[in-house]
Scaffold this motif. Structure first.
Motif, PDB file in Angstrom:
ATOM      1  N   TYR A  48       5.851  16.188  57.489  1.00 21.69           N
ATOM      2  CA  TYR A  48       5.130  17.323  56.929  1.00 21.69           C
ATOM      3  C   TYR A  48       4.601  18.152  58.091  1.00 21.69           C
ATOM      4  N   SER A  49       4.663  19.461  57.948  1.00 21.52           N
ATOM      5  CA  SER A  49       4.226  20.345  59.018  1.00 21.52           C
ATOM      6  C   SER A  49       3.488  21.538  58.426  1.00 21.52           C
ATOM      7  N   GLN A  50       2.346  21.856  59.043  1.00 24.84           N
ATOM      8  CA  GLN A  50       1.600  23.048  58.657  1.00 24.84           C
ATOM      9  C   GLN A  50       0.733  23.453  59.851  1.00 24.84           C
ATOM     10  N   ASN A  51       0.754  24.716  60.194  1.00 21.46           N
ATOM     11  CA  ASN A  51      -0.056  25.261  61.282  1.00 21.46           C
ATOM     12  C   ASN A  51       0.104  24.483  62.590  1.00 21.46           C
ATOM     13  N   ILE A  59      -3.349  19.340  55.762  1.00 21.61           N
ATOM     14  CA  ILE A  59      -1.920  19.595  55.623  1.00 21.61           C
ATOM     15  C   ILE A  59      -1.616  19.674  54.135  1.00 21.61           C
ATOM     16  N   PHE A  60      -1.286  20.863  53.681  1.00 20.44           N
ATOM     17  CA  PHE A  60      -0.977  21.154  52.279  1.00 20.44           C
ATOM     18  C   PHE A  60      -2.084  20.698  51.330  1.00 20.44           C
TER      19      PHE A  60
END
Length: 58
Positions: A4-7, A40-41
């Motif tokens: 998972y990836s965010q920012n 994350i999300f």
């Protein structure tokens, strides 16, 4: 395995079942991370389980 990836934060999860059918989730450990949490999300994860960069070892 899930990524998972965010920012620019990455969370890697390895999901497996043991011989008794128990569900086990393993995460990476970032020893350079500061204390705290990363969103994350919409879910908060320990900063030590998130990475800002991914690299491979040879």
């Amino acid at each position: 395995m899930s990524l998972y990836s965010q920012n620019n934060n990455y969370l890697i999860l390895l999901s497996e079942f043991d011989i008794d059918g128990e569900h086990i989730v393993r995460t990476s450990v970032n020893q350079e991370a500061l204390d705290g949490y990363v969103d994350i999300f919409g879910e908060m994860h320990s900063a030590t389980n998130c990475n800002r960069r991914l690299r491979s070892r040879n």
